[in-house]
Motif scaffolding. Sequence first.
Motif, PDB file in Angstrom:
ATOM      1  N   ASP A  27       0.827  -1.214   0.000  1.00  0.00           N
ATOM      2  CA  ASP A  27       0.000   0.000   0.000  1.00  0.00           C
ATOM      3  C   ASP A  27       0.859   1.261   0.000  1.00  0.00           C
ATOM      4  O   ASP A  27       0.525   2.255  -0.660  1.00  0.00           O
ATOM      5  N   ALA A  28       1.967   1.227   0.753  1.00  0.00           N
ATOM      6  CA  ALA A  28       2.859   2.394   0.799  1.00  0.00           C
ATOM      7  C   ALA A  28       3.521   2.617  -0.556  1.00  0.00           C
ATOM      8  O   ALA A  28       3.712   3.769  -0.984  1.00  0.00           O
ATOM      9  N   ILE A  29       3.872   1.538  -1.234  1.00  0.00           N
ATOM     10  CA  ILE A  29       4.470   1.667  -2.563  1.00  0.00           C
ATOM     11  C   ILE A  29       3.460   2.251  -3.542  1.00  0.00           C
ATOM     12  O   ILE A  29       3.782   3.135  -4.349  1.00  0.00           O
ATOM     13  N   ILE A  30       2.217   1.778  -3.474  1.00  0.00           N
ATOM     14  CA  ILE A  30       1.169   2.299  -4.357  1.00  0.00           C
ATOM     15  C   ILE A  30       0.946   3.786  -4.106  1.00  0.00           C
ATOM     16  O   ILE A  30       0.816   4.580  -5.057  1.00  0.00           O
ATOM     17  N   ASP A  31       0.921   4.193  -2.832  1.00  0.00           N
ATOM     18  CA  ASP A  31       0.770   5.621  -2.512  1.00  0.00           C
ATOM     19  C   ASP A  31       1.926   6.435  -3.092  1.00  0.00           C
ATOM     20  O   ASP A  31       1.723   7.553  -3.585  1.00  0.00           O
ATOM     21  N   SER A  32       3.129   5.872  -3.047  1.00  0.00           N
ATOM     22  CA  SER A  32       4.296   6.567  -3.594  1.00  0.00           C
ATOM     23  C   SER A  32       4.213   6.677  -5.113  1.00  0.00           C
ATOM     24  O   SER A  32       4.588   7.709  -5.692  1.00  0.00           O
ATOM     25  N   VAL A  33       3.711   5.640  -5.757  1.00  0.00           N
ATOM     26  CA  VAL A  33       3.521   5.686  -7.216  1.00  0.00           C
ATOM     27  C   VAL A  33       2.550   6.799  -7.582  1.00  0.00           C
ATOM     28  O   VAL A  33       2.804   7.603  -8.489  1.00  0.00           O
ATOM     29  N   ILE A  34       1.422   6.861  -6.869  1.00  0.00           N
ATOM     30  CA  ILE A  34       0.403   7.874  -7.165  1.00  0.00           C
ATOM     31  C   ILE A  34       0.938   9.287  -6.925  1.00  0.00           C
ATOM     32  O   ILE A  34       0.636  10.219  -7.677  1.00  0.00           O
ATOM     33  N   ALA A  35       1.773   9.434  -5.888  1.00  0.00           N
ATOM     34  CA  ALA A  35       2.242  10.770  -5.518  1.00  0.00           C
ATOM     35  C   ALA A  35       3.444  11.240  -6.334  1.00  0.00           C
ATOM     36  O   ALA A  35       3.575  12.441  -6.597  1.00  0.00           O
ATOM     37  N   SER A  36       4.301  10.315  -6.761  1.00  0.00           N
ATOM     38  CA  SER A  36       5.616  10.736  -7.254  1.00  0.00           C
ATOM     39  C   SER A  36       5.954  10.338  -8.683  1.00  0.00           C
ATOM     40  O   SER A  36       6.970  10.803  -9.206  1.00  0.00           O
ATOM     41  N   HIS A  37       5.178   9.476  -9.312  1.00  0.00           N
ATOM     42  CA  HIS A  37       5.551   9.086 -10.667  1.00  0.00           C
ATOM     43  C   HIS A  37       5.444  10.285 -11.613  1.00  0.00           C
ATOM     44  O   HIS A  37       4.462  11.041 -11.560  1.00  0.00           O
ATOM     45  N   PRO A  38       6.424  10.484 -12.491  1.00  0.00           N
ATOM     46  CA  PRO A  38       6.406  11.669 -13.372  1.00  0.00           C
ATOM     47  C   PRO A  38       5.176  11.786 -14.260  1.00  0.00           C
ATOM     48  O   PRO A  38       4.778  12.890 -14.622  1.00  0.00           O
ATOM     49  N   VAL A  39       4.559  10.655 -14.600  1.00  0.00           N
ATOM     50  CA  VAL A  39       3.397  10.723 -15.488  1.00  0.00           C
ATOM     51  C   VAL A  39       2.243  11.461 -14.804  1.00  0.00           C
ATOM     52  O   VAL A  39       1.424  12.105 -15.475  1.00  0.00           O
ATOM     53  N   VAL A  40       2.183  11.396 -13.468  1.00  0.00           N
ATOM     54  CA  VAL A  40       1.137  12.109 -12.740  1.00  0.00           C
ATOM     55  C   VAL A  40       1.323  13.617 -12.915  1.00  0.00           C
ATOM     56  O   VAL A  40       0.367  14.353 -13.175  1.00  0.00           O
ATOM     57  N   LYS A  41       2.564  14.061 -12.779  1.00  0.00           N
ATOM     58  CA  LYS A  41       2.844  15.489 -12.965  1.00  0.00           C
ATOM     59  C   LYS A  41       2.548  15.910 -14.402  1.00  0.00           C
ATOM     60  O   LYS A  41       2.015  17.001 -14.643  1.00  0.00           O
ATOM     61  N   THR A 126      -3.886   5.407 -16.721  1.00  0.00           N
ATOM     62  CA  THR A 126      -2.435   5.202 -16.669  1.00  0.00           C
ATOM     63  C   THR A 126      -1.990   4.778 -15.278  1.00  0.00           C
ATOM     64  O   THR A 126      -1.138   3.899 -15.125  1.00  0.00           O
ATOM     65  N   LEU A 127      -2.583   5.391 -14.246  1.00  0.00           N
ATOM     66  CA  LEU A 127      -2.256   4.995 -12.875  1.00  0.00           C
ATOM     67  C   LEU A 127      -2.644   3.542 -12.607  1.00  0.00           C
ATOM     68  O   LEU A 127      -1.945   2.843 -11.871  1.00  0.00           O
ATOM     69  N   ILE A 200      16.032 -10.267  -8.253  1.00  0.00           N
ATOM     70  CA  ILE A 200      15.695  -9.390  -7.121  1.00  0.00           C
ATOM     71  C   ILE A 200      16.168  -7.968  -7.399  1.00  0.00           C
ATOM     72  O   ILE A 200      15.450  -6.994  -7.156  1.00  0.00           O
ATOM     73  N   ARG A 201      17.391  -7.845  -7.916  1.00  0.00           N
ATOM     74  CA  ARG A 201      17.901  -6.508  -8.273  1.00  0.00           C
ATOM     75  C   ARG A 201      16.945  -5.820  -9.253  1.00  0.00           C
ATOM     76  O   ARG A 201      16.594  -4.644  -9.094  1.00  0.00           O
ATOM     77  N   GLU A 202      16.541  -6.553 -10.279  1.00  0.00           N
ATOM     78  CA  GLU A 202      15.676  -5.972 -11.314  1.00  0.00           C
ATOM     79  C   GLU A 202      14.339  -5.520 -10.740  1.00  0.00           C
ATOM     80  O   GLU A 202      13.813  -4.463 -11.120  1.00  0.00           O
ATOM     81  N   LYS A 203      13.775  -6.315  -9.828  1.00  0.00           N
ATOM     82  CA  LYS A 203      12.482  -5.949  -9.246  1.00  0.00           C
ATOM     83  C   LYS A 203      12.602  -4.689  -8.386  1.00  0.00           C
ATOM     84  O   LYS A 203      11.706  -3.833  -8.413  1.00  0.00           O
ATOM     85  N   PHE A 204      13.687  -4.560  -7.637  1.00  0.00           N
ATOM     86  CA  PHE A 204      13.872  -3.352  -6.842  1.00  0.00           C
ATOM     87  C   PHE A 204      14.074  -2.123  -7.730  1.00  0.00           C
ATOM     88  O   PHE A 204      13.581  -1.036  -7.430  1.00  0.00           O
ATOM     89  N   VAL A 205      14.805  -2.310  -8.818  1.00  0.00           N
ATOM     90  CA  VAL A 205      14.964  -1.199  -9.774  1.00  0.00           C
ATOM     91  C   VAL A 205      13.604  -0.790 -10.317  1.00  0.00           C
ATOM     92  O   VAL A 205      13.266   0.396 -10.385  1.00  0.00           O
ATOM     93  N   ARG A 206      12.798  -1.776 -10.702  1.00  0.00           N
ATOM     94  CA  ARG A 206      11.478  -1.505 -11.268  1.00  0.00           C
ATOM     95  C   ARG A 206      10.593  -0.775 -10.262  1.00  0.00           C
ATOM     96  O   ARG A 206       9.919   0.212 -10.609  1.00  0.00           O
ATOM     97  N   LEU A 207      10.586  -1.228  -9.022  1.00  0.00           N
ATOM     98  CA  LEU A 207       9.749  -0.585  -8.005  1.00  0.00           C
ATOM     99  C   LEU A 207      10.188   0.857  -7.752  1.00  0.00           C
ATOM    100  O   LEU A 207       9.346   1.754  -7.602  1.00  0.00           O
ATOM    101  N   ASN A 208      11.484   1.088  -7.707  1.00  0.00           N
ATOM    102  CA  ASN A 208      11.969   2.452  -7.475  1.00  0.00           C
ATOM    103  C   ASN A 208      11.633   3.375  -8.637  1.00  0.00           C
ATOM    104  O   ASN A 208      11.308   4.550  -8.434  1.00  0.00           O
ATOM    105  N   VAL A 209      11.708   2.853  -9.845  1.00  0.00           N
ATOM    106  CA  VAL A 209      11.314   3.654 -11.019  1.00  0.00           C
ATOM    107  C   VAL A 209       9.838   4.007 -10.939  1.00  0.00           C
ATOM    108  O   VAL A 209       9.433   5.153 -11.191  1.00  0.00           O
ATOM    109  N   LEU A 210       9.003   3.041 -10.581  1.00  0.00           N
ATOM    110  CA  LEU A 210       7.571   3.292 -10.469  1.00  0.00           C
ATOM    111  C   LEU A 210       7.262   4.314  -9.382  1.00  0.00           C
ATOM    112  O   LEU A 210       6.297   5.083  -9.492  1.00  0.00           O
ATOM    113  N   MET A 211       8.077   4.325  -8.321  1.00  0.00           N
ATOM    114  CA  MET A 211       7.868   5.293  -7.239  1.00  0.00           C
ATOM    115  C   MET A 211       8.505   6.650  -7.537  1.00  0.00           C
ATOM    116  O   MET A 211       8.486   7.549  -6.696  1.00  0.00           O
TER     117      MET A 211
END
Length: 417
Positions: A27-41, A126-127, A200-211
């Motif tokens: 849930d915290a990751i999803i909130d970060s995606v909604i708040a910080s992903h560049p596509v939202v801006k 998109t979200l 595991i490295r790739e998944k963490f990279v992906r999550l950070n990009v999404l956030m």
Amino acid sequence: MSKNKLLLLLFALGFGGSSFTQTMKLDAIIDSVIASHPVVKMYNHEIRSMDEAAKGARSWMPPQFGLGQFMTPYNVGLWRKNGDMNGMGSVMLSGEQMFANQKKLDADERYMKAMSSVEKEKLNATLNELINDAKQAYFELIILEKKIKILEQNEKLLNFMIKNAEIRYKNGLEKISAYYKAKAALGNLLNMRLMFENDIREKFVRLNVLMGKTEVRVFEIDTAYVLKDYAGIVFDSTLFYNKRSDIKAIDKDINLIHLKQETEKQSLRPQFGLRYDHMIGFGGQPMLYTIMGMVKVPMTKWSSKMNQANIESLKWKVNALQSQKEMMVNEYSGMAQSMRNEIELKKRQLKLYDDNIIPALRNNYKSMQLGYEQNTEELFMLYDAWETLYMTQLDYTELLNQALQMQVNLERVMETK
């Protein structure tokens, strides 16, 4: 392997990011995606741009002014007064203003204010994709942690077999062939661990990009998951009309087209204006003025063709969008029902693994291990029992991964955030 061990493993691998010691839930990751992903801006700026443009919807046509000579002879000598004869010609100041049709302004304003509503629904669509991408990566991390835990357990079992076989071989109690199979299997486990660590490295990279993070940060994950029950959901048109933002965007587009049709209809109404001219005469002539009303008549046959064509074109555009909505709902409904059936199948299969298959294979291995320790079974039989259990455990995690990913895809189709 515990969550802490997984985190330490990533550091040992030289992961070039910072870390969080706390568990970061989905849930915290999803909130970060909604708040910080560049596509939202990006979408928010586009929406603001349209809303700002809508503020000018009630603008009138600009006034027109002119200055010049009016009915002035080329012979400059005639400009001056000559005896009783006044001069000829004058300087004219003119102004003209067309008055806005209030109904046309109202139609333009409604149309321009509604333009951003389509972008808002596109942002939500998109979200939905980004949020479910985050869910997918998060669940894959859970599965990878389970797989590494399986590898760790089975490395211990293989090391036991190898060390025991080495002692027995020295004492002439063991054949060497099964020993080498166990050594090769241990190497394969280590190779698979490398692959999982890279994933595991790739998944963490992906999550950070999404956030929307510029650096890769590692954190603990919550390994709890739920395979949801979708049996009571009816995948009809009402569900998708209410949930899918891309379908809502089409509805907004249709509404926008109706508003555009209204602006075209209002463009066929007459438009009135006023013109005023003030003349300053040469050579003693009196000052004169002209005031006249004007009207534009766009409803005549030769001047209304474009507006009428646009109105007819927009009508067929609405029909096309309605058909697109029906097509999308049919497709989503079929996809959702198929996914639900697959999820239910996977859940039944997982229950078989949990209740029957894995416990039976684990007991088989334990009995083989006991027999091996008591010298009633040989190493290759123990190895076969281990290999079957190990491969079945990996099959189970892969089946669980498929079930979770299918659940994510179903929630993507249902647009469940």
